[in-house]
Scaffold this motif. Structure first.
Motif, PDB file in Angstrom:
ATOM      1  N   ILE A  99      -0.151  38.228  56.072  1.00 27.04           N
ATOM      2  CA  ILE A  99      -0.982  37.060  56.370  1.00 27.04           C
ATOM      3  C   ILE A  99      -1.930  36.813  55.192  1.00 27.04           C
ATOM      4  CG2 ILE A  99      -2.771  36.149  57.928  1.00 27.04           C
ATOM      5  CD1 ILE A  99      -1.321  37.709  60.188  1.00 27.04           C
ATOM      6  N   ASP A 100      -1.952  35.567  54.743  1.00 33.80           N
ATOM      7  CA  ASP A 100      -2.791  35.201  53.605  1.00 33.80           C
ATOM      8  C   ASP A 100      -4.261  35.202  54.048  1.00 33.80           C
ATOM      9  OD1 ASP A 100      -4.181  33.932  51.596  1.00 33.80           O
ATOM     10  OD2 ASP A 100      -2.821  32.205  51.443  1.00 33.80           O
ATOM     11  N   PRO A 101      -5.118  35.985  53.367  1.00 39.51           N
ATOM     12  CA  PRO A 101      -6.520  36.046  53.802  1.00 39.51           C
ATOM     13  C   PRO A 101      -7.243  34.694  53.722  1.00 39.51           C
ATOM     14  CG  PRO A 101      -6.236  37.159  51.686  1.00 39.51           C
ATOM     15  CD  PRO A 101      -4.861  36.844  52.204  1.00 39.51           C
ATOM     16  N   LYS A 102      -6.662  33.749  52.987  1.00 38.31           N
ATOM     17  CA  LYS A 102      -7.314  32.427  52.912  1.00 38.31           C
ATOM     18  C   LYS A 102      -6.929  31.554  54.098  1.00 38.31           C
ATOM     19  CE  LYS A 102      -7.178  32.116  47.880  1.00 38.31           C
ATOM     20  NZ  LYS A 102      -5.807  32.562  47.593  1.00 38.31           N
ATOM     21  N   LYS A 110      -4.712  33.137  64.775  1.00 41.40           N
ATOM     22  CA  LYS A 110      -3.529  33.267  65.636  1.00 41.40           C
ATOM     23  C   LYS A 110      -3.168  34.739  65.856  1.00 41.40           C
ATOM     24  CE  LYS A 110       0.715  31.098  65.918  1.00 41.40           C
ATOM     25  NZ  LYS A 110       1.859  30.602  65.168  1.00 41.40           N
ATOM     26  N   ALA A 111      -3.413  35.537  64.820  1.00 39.67           N
ATOM     27  CA  ALA A 111      -3.036  36.956  64.900  1.00 39.67           C
ATOM     28  C   ALA A 111      -4.037  37.775  65.721  1.00 39.67           C
ATOM     29  CB  ALA A 111      -2.918  37.534  63.491  1.00 39.67           C
ATOM     30  N   CYS A 112      -5.317  37.341  65.724  1.00 40.78           N
ATOM     31  CA  CYS A 112      -6.376  38.168  66.336  1.00 40.78           C
ATOM     32  C   CYS A 112      -6.085  38.636  67.771  1.00 40.78           C
ATOM     33  CB  CYS A 112      -7.724  37.460  66.258  1.00 40.78           C
ATOM     34  SG  CYS A 112      -8.463  37.622  64.626  1.00 40.78           S
ATOM     35  N   PRO A 113      -5.579  37.758  68.644  1.00 40.12           N
ATOM     36  CA  PRO A 113      -5.338  38.240  70.009  1.00 40.12           C
ATOM     37  C   PRO A 113      -4.294  39.363  70.095  1.00 40.12           C
ATOM     38  CG  PRO A 113      -5.285  35.839  69.911  1.00 40.12           C
ATOM     39  CD  PRO A 113      -5.332  36.321  68.504  1.00 40.12           C
ATOM     40  N   ASP A 114      -3.482  39.515  69.051  1.00 39.10           N
ATOM     41  CA  ASP A 114      -2.471  40.588  69.062  1.00 39.10           C
ATOM     42  C   ASP A 114      -2.997  41.900  68.496  1.00 39.10           C
ATOM     43  OD1 ASP A 114      -0.597  38.816  70.053  1.00 39.10           O
ATOM     44  OD2 ASP A 114      -0.016  38.139  68.041  1.00 39.10           O
ATOM     45  N   ILE A 115      -4.259  41.874  68.059  1.00 47.10           N
ATOM     46  CA  ILE A 115      -4.804  43.083  67.424  1.00 47.10           C
ATOM     47  C   ILE A 115      -5.756  43.794  68.376  1.00 47.10           C
ATOM     48  CG2 ILE A 115      -6.016  43.998  65.419  1.00 47.10           C
ATOM     49  CD1 ILE A 115      -5.351  41.458  63.913  1.00 47.10           C
ATOM     50  N   MET A 171     -13.483  34.788  64.264  1.00 43.87           N
ATOM     51  CA  MET A 171     -12.545  35.395  65.219  1.00 43.87           C
ATOM     52  C   MET A 171     -12.373  36.889  64.972  1.00 43.87           C
ATOM     53  SD  MET A 171     -10.706  34.039  67.672  1.00 43.87           S
ATOM     54  CE  MET A 171      -8.944  33.847  67.795  1.00 43.87           C
ATOM     55  N   VAL A 172     -12.355  37.254  63.698  1.00 41.58           N
ATOM     56  CA  VAL A 172     -12.189  38.669  63.352  1.00 41.58           C
ATOM     57  C   VAL A 172     -13.406  39.447  63.851  1.00 41.58           C
ATOM     58  CG1 VAL A 172     -12.046  40.300  61.402  1.00 41.58           C
ATOM     59  CG2 VAL A 172     -10.675  38.200  61.387  1.00 41.58           C
ATOM     60  N   ARG A 173     -14.592  38.888  63.606  1.00 41.95           N
ATOM     61  CA  ARG A 173     -15.816  39.562  64.034  1.00 41.95           C
ATOM     62  C   ARG A 173     -15.905  39.616  65.560  1.00 41.95           C
ATOM     63  NH1 ARG A 173     -18.096  40.710  59.467  1.00 41.95           N
ATOM     64  NH2 ARG A 173     -19.694  41.890  60.544  1.00 41.95           N
ATOM     65  N   ALA A 174     -15.490  38.520  66.205  1.00 45.02           N
ATOM     66  CA  ALA A 174     -15.544  38.481  67.672  1.00 45.02           C
ATOM     67  C   ALA A 174     -14.599  39.517  68.281  1.00 45.02           C
ATOM     68  CB  ALA A 174     -15.181  37.081  68.165  1.00 45.02           C
ATOM     69  N   THR A 175     -13.492  39.788  67.593  1.00 50.12           N
ATOM     70  CA  THR A 175     -12.521  40.764  68.095  1.00 50.12           C
ATOM     71  C   THR A 175     -13.156  42.154  68.220  1.00 50.12           C
ATOM     72  OG1 THR A 175     -10.761  39.512  67.024  1.00 50.12           O
ATOM     73  CG2 THR A 175     -10.229  41.780  67.611  1.00 50.12           C
ATOM     74  N   LEU A 176     -14.126  42.450  67.349  1.00 53.76           N
ATOM     75  CA  LEU A 176     -14.701  43.807  67.336  1.00 53.76           C
ATOM     76  C   LEU A 176     -16.065  43.910  68.005  1.00 53.76           C
ATOM     77  CD1 LEU A 176     -13.746  44.742  63.669  1.00 53.76           C
ATOM     78  CD2 LEU A 176     -12.570  45.423  65.762  1.00 53.76           C
ATOM     79  N   LEU A 177     -16.646  42.761  68.343  1.00 53.40           N
ATOM     80  CA  LEU A 177     -18.029  42.747  68.843  1.00 53.40           C
ATOM     81  C   LEU A 177     -18.238  43.613  70.090  1.00 53.40           C
ATOM     82  CD1 LEU A 177     -20.795  41.147  68.295  1.00 53.40           C
ATOM     83  CD2 LEU A 177     -20.129  39.837  70.287  1.00 53.40           C
ATOM     84  N   ARG A 215     -11.270  47.463  58.540  1.00 51.56           N
ATOM     85  CA  ARG A 215     -10.150  47.902  57.697  1.00 51.56           C
ATOM     86  C   ARG A 215      -8.857  47.966  58.510  1.00 51.56           C
ATOM     87  NH1 ARG A 215     -11.391  50.763  52.701  1.00 51.56           N
ATOM     88  NH2 ARG A 215     -13.580  50.427  52.220  1.00 51.56           N
ATOM     89  N   ALA A 216      -8.958  48.426  59.769  1.00 52.76           N
ATOM     90  CA  ALA A 216      -7.749  48.494  60.611  1.00 52.76           C
ATOM     91  C   ALA A 216      -7.189  47.089  60.827  1.00 52.76           C
ATOM     92  CB  ALA A 216      -8.084  49.161  61.947  1.00 52.76           C
ATOM     93  N   MET A 217      -8.083  46.120  61.073  1.00 47.47           N
ATOM     94  CA  MET A 217      -7.614  44.741  61.233  1.00 47.47           C
ATOM     95  C   MET A 217      -6.980  44.242  59.935  1.00 47.47           C
ATOM     96  SD  MET A 217     -10.398  42.807  63.657  1.00 47.47           S
ATOM     97  CE  MET A 217      -9.295  41.443  64.044  1.00 47.47           C
ATOM     98  N   ALA A 218      -7.608  44.594  58.804  1.00 46.35           N
ATOM     99  CA  ALA A 218      -7.074  44.171  57.502  1.00 46.35           C
ATOM    100  C   ALA A 218      -5.676  44.737  57.287  1.00 46.35           C
ATOM    101  CB  ALA A 218      -8.009  44.642  56.390  1.00 46.35           C
ATOM    102  N   LEU A 219      -5.467  45.976  57.720  1.00 44.16           N
ATOM    103  CA  LEU A 219      -4.143  46.590  57.576  1.00 44.16           C
ATOM    104  C   LEU A 219      -3.096  45.783  58.346  1.00 44.16           C
ATOM    105  CD1 LEU A 219      -2.465  49.015  56.525  1.00 44.16           C
ATOM    106  CD2 LEU A 219      -3.044  50.205  58.663  1.00 44.16           C
ATOM    107  N   TYR A 220      -3.499  45.328  59.520  1.00 48.89           N
ATOM    108  CA  TYR A 220      -2.581  44.489  60.315  1.00 48.89           C
ATOM    109  C   TYR A 220      -2.221  43.221  59.530  1.00 48.89           C
ATOM    110  CZ  TYR A 220      -0.712  41.814  64.260  1.00 48.89           C
ATOM    111  OH  TYR A 220       0.104  41.073  65.084  1.00 48.89           O
ATOM    112  N   PHE A 221      -3.236  42.575  58.940  1.00 52.90           N
ATOM    113  CA  PHE A 221      -2.969  41.328  58.195  1.00 52.90           C
ATOM    114  C   PHE A 221      -2.056  41.600  56.991  1.00 52.90           C
ATOM    115  CE2 PHE A 221      -7.431  40.290  59.847  1.00 52.90           C
ATOM    116  CZ  PHE A 221      -6.934  39.622  60.958  1.00 52.90           C
TER     117      PHE A 221
END
Ligand code: DC
Length: 222
Positions: free
Chosen positions: A48-51, A58-63, A104-110, A37-43
């Motif tokens: 950022i379009d979820p599609k 591109k955004a993931c490394p900044d989160i 990428m989103v999942r890898a960010t939190l793994l 949810r925190a990542m979603a808030l950033y998007f």
């Protein structure tokens, strides 16, 4: 170190049940949905379009998501800002359901999720804890309930908070979210082979808590 994994669809009562059990066992409760949810808030904030997977990647490394505890309650930090009060809306939940499908989103939190289990006895809830994050958890539970039951629980919760809502819309939202969570290619929501299935449709909170505690006691005491 012990870990307990509780997975299941939206509205099955995971967080209520997990918090109660963690308190009884003096385990640390980790709510992984809050991290998505925190990542979603950033998007959302960055429009950022979820599609648009490329833009998401591109955004993931900044989160940077992290957690800490205040009076035993998990707080989620998004790039250092405590966003706990901002992530419980339907808008954020729906965005999280869409964007959590990306690798990428999942890898960010793994690593964050796996590392937590190395430091203490934890009870972690989510969608892929028993299958992917903590495959060696001592206890795995797949907690579910019928879509109708989950929708009426959600309806009650929202009306109690004084929020206007529509039962048919809530049910549709739950069915759509199940569909996305269960059918994505990466870490879909599914019962781990060695997880115990608990269907809470006809059960009260105490009954569900007791049934999970008895699974834990059996595993630990042999
Ligand atoms: O549990 P929740 O409703 O707070 O989770 C929000 C979304 O995050 C959910 O629709 C799917 C995603 N999620 C996930 O993909 N994996 C997890 N371990 C936890 C949540």
């Amino acid at each position: 170190m012990y870990s307990i994994a509780i997975d299941g669809p939206a509205g099955a009562g995971k967080s209520t049940i997990a918090k109660t059990i963690a308190k009884k066992l003096e385990f640390i409760y980790v709510d992984t949905g809050a991290m998505y949810r925190a990542m979603a808030l950033y998007f959302i904030r960055h429009e950022i379009d979820p599609k648009d997977e490329e833009a998401i990647n591109k955004a993931c490394p900044d989160i940077h998501v992290s957690i800490n505890y205040e009076d035993g309650v998990q707080q989620v930090l998004l790039n250092g800002e405590n966003v706990n009060g901002l992530i419980r809306t339907e808008e954020v939940g729906n965005m999280a359901s869409k964007t959590s499908a990306y690798k990428m989103v999942r890898a960010t939190l793994l690593d964050l999720q796996r590392d937590l289990a190395k430091t203490a006895n934890i009870l972690m809830d989510g969608r892929d804890i028993g299958t992917t994050i903590l495959p060696n958890a001592e206890v795995k539970i797949f907690l579910t309930a019928s879509a109708k039951t989950r929708a009426s629980r959600r309806y009650l919760e929202l009306t109690e908070k004084g929020e206007a809502c529509d039962m048919d819309e809530i049910l549709k939202d739950i069915v759509d979210r199940d569909e996305r969570d269960m059918n994505r290619a990466v870490s879909p929501l599914k019962k781990a082979e060695d997880a115990v299935l608990v269907d809470s449709s006809e059960m009260g909170i105490d009954e569900v808590v007791e049934s999970i505690l008895s699974v834990y006691r059996k595993r630990v005491n042999g």
